[in-house]
Design an enzyme around this catalytic site. Structure first.
Site, PDB file in Angstrom:
ATOM      1  N   GLU A  85     -36.973  21.723  80.555  1.00 50.61           N
ATOM      2  CA  GLU A  85     -36.870  22.647  79.425  1.00 50.61           C
ATOM      3  C   GLU A  85     -36.318  21.873  78.233  1.00 50.61           C
ATOM      4  O   GLU A  85     -35.113  21.741  78.063  1.00 50.61           O
ATOM      5  CB  GLU A  85     -35.959  23.820  79.786  1.00 50.61           C
ATOM      6  CG  GLU A  85     -35.892  24.897  78.716  1.00 50.61           C
ATOM      7  CD  GLU A  85     -34.849  25.954  79.018  1.00 50.61           C
ATOM      8  OE1 GLU A  85     -34.642  26.821  78.147  1.00 50.61           O
ATOM      9  OE2 GLU A  85     -34.244  25.922  80.106  1.00 50.61           O
ATOM     10  N   ALA A 136     -34.736  32.796  72.306  1.00 45.83           N
ATOM     11  CA  ALA A 136     -35.049  31.510  71.673  1.00 45.83           C
ATOM     12  C   ALA A 136     -36.481  31.463  71.143  1.00 45.83           C
ATOM     13  O   ALA A 136     -37.199  30.477  71.329  1.00 45.83           O
ATOM     14  CB  ALA A 136     -34.792  30.357  72.638  1.00 45.83           C
ATOM     15  N   ASP A 165     -32.350  31.898  85.427  1.00 44.46           N
ATOM     16  CA  ASP A 165     -31.800  31.020  84.383  1.00 44.46           C
ATOM     17  C   ASP A 165     -30.311  30.784  84.637  1.00 44.46           C
ATOM     18  O   ASP A 165     -29.512  30.658  83.709  1.00 44.46           O
ATOM     19  CB  ASP A 165     -32.019  31.618  82.987  1.00 44.46           C
ATOM     20  CG  ASP A 165     -31.865  30.572  81.878  1.00 44.46           C
ATOM     21  OD1 ASP A 165     -32.022  29.376  82.166  1.00 44.46           O
ATOM     22  OD2 ASP A 165     -31.560  30.955  80.734  1.00 44.46           O
TER      23      ASP A 165
END
Length: 398
Positions: A138, A230, A285
């Site tokens: 990521e 994001a 996450d």
């Protein structure tokens, strides 16, 4: 040869198969799910072992495609104890019904990638821990404006496509997902090349317009990383990456959702689900604080402070991942959108398997599939035991 193998029959149970919970036995042999008709009528064999499930529910094992760490371990930080860290987290995940996962590395210094990546190998799960499907990278090829918890000094542009990426990451042998911002120079070429290598591309940490997102999807990308987080917020004149939920591209777009009760409002969960139900993939996450108390931790090069179960970049109000495991995300998701247990469970098993292209062997309880499953309480969806390749690898203490 098969006749000499141990055949295990799980009876008096409900199983999730073809998006329905049905009362049916589950038969296992050599780590695979078997067709009982073949065993009975063609081979004329009986089960060696019978497990009475007392009307519990059997569902496919959870697959977490975005997890940064747990139990004090951050995959992006400690380059000296990578294997021990992977083993610690893989073992912990069994308690939460996760049978496969993608260790996730966030934006880091190139030297960190070269130290850590070669030490994370695709590994078959068992009593030692969940299966490592491969690494999710990521960053660092993301937007500065939507960096989130990523450190801006390490963020880069993939100007020469995959060539630039190899200069930063090193070998990509055990990488299965790369998250990038599609609007960056060289990103489309990178997407094409990564796709040719069999690596899935997720769009995220991005200011991309919808047209840029659609161009990325047409060139091989198939996922969105932690939808709503994001990225540009939805706007009716240009909905950005969120608009891919209802895009006219002829390709199924999968999107990760963090349903920890913090990152995504229940109404946003419902909107996404109704717009594109087949693409919804639940992810944890999770960060190093998963399973531990409030305190100080790390995510890659940055310090993390956890207060009341919320993880922030220290000294800021920037969220930096979750402290919630995937089984809890499934329960929260089901409650928030009031969906069927079948759908909530498949969002954490079948859907991620499809996103990764491994739904021919994982994510279902169909004949011939890997016998990775969990036994749960039907009403609460609490995990009671976890099984990998037909072997019990975790049992909740009584």
């Amino acid at each position: 040869m098969k006749s000499k193998s141990v055949i295990t029959r799980f009876n008096n149970c409900y199983i999730l198969r073809n998006s329905k919970i049905i009362k049916e036995d589950l038969w296992i042999r050599d780590g695979k799910i078997e067709n009982p008709e073949q065993i009975f009528y063609e081979e004329q064999l009986e089960a060696n072992v019978t497990v009475n499930c007392d009307n519990l529910l059997i569902a496919p094992g959870f697959i977490d495609i975005q997890i940064n760490g747990a139990c004090g371990v951050d995959f992006s930080y400690d380059s000296e104890n990578v294997q021990n860290g992977i083993n610690t987290v893989a073992k912990k995940l069994l308690e939460h019904g996760v049978t496969s996962f993608c260790p996730t590395l966030i934006t880091s210094h190139p030297e960190k990638y070269r130290q850590i990546l070669p030490k994370i190998k695709k590994t078959q799960g068992g009593k030692h821990g969940a299966t490592v499907l491969g690494v999710h990278l990521e960053g660092p090829f993301i937007s500065l404006e939507k960096k989130g918890a990523h450190l801006d000094e390490y963020i880069k542009t993939p100007e020469k496509g995959i060539e630039t990426m190899r200069q930063v990451y090193g070998p990509l042998d055990d990488v299965v997902i790369v998250t990038l911002a599609p609007e960056l120079p060289g990103a489309i070429e990178a997407i094409k090349d990564l796709t040719k290598e069999g690596i899935k591309v997720a769009l995220g940490h991005s200011t991309a317009a919808l047209a840029q997102g659609e161009e990325a999807i047409k060139n091989g990308a198939n996922m969105i990383t932690h939808l709503f987080n994001a990225m540009l917020p939805f706007h009716h004149r240009d909905p950005g990456l969120v608009g891919l939920l209802a895009s006219t591209t002829d390709k199924q777009v999968y999107y990760g959702l963090i349903s920890d009760g913090i990152h995504t409002h229940p109404a946003a969960l419902r909107i996404a689900c109704r717009a594109n139900p087949e693409g919804l993939v639940l992810v944890s996450d999770a960060v190093a604080a998963l399973g531990l108390a409030d305190g100080r931790y790390r995510i890659g090069p940055q310090a993390v402070t956890v207060l009341d179960g919320r993880a922030y970049i220290s000294g800021t109000d920037v969220l930096c991942g979750s402290t919630t495991a995937l089984d809890q995300c499934v329960q929260t998701f089901k409650k928030c959108i009031d969906c069927t247990p079948e759908y909530a469970l498949e969002a954490a098993s079948l859907h991620p398997a499809r996103a990764l292209g491994i739904d021919g062997r994982k994510g279902k309880l169909d004949f011939g599939y890997d016998a990775d499953f969990i036994i749960m309480e039907p009403k609460t969806l609490n995990v009671l035991s976890t099984w990998i390749a037909g072997e019990q690898v975790y049992s909740k203490p009584k």
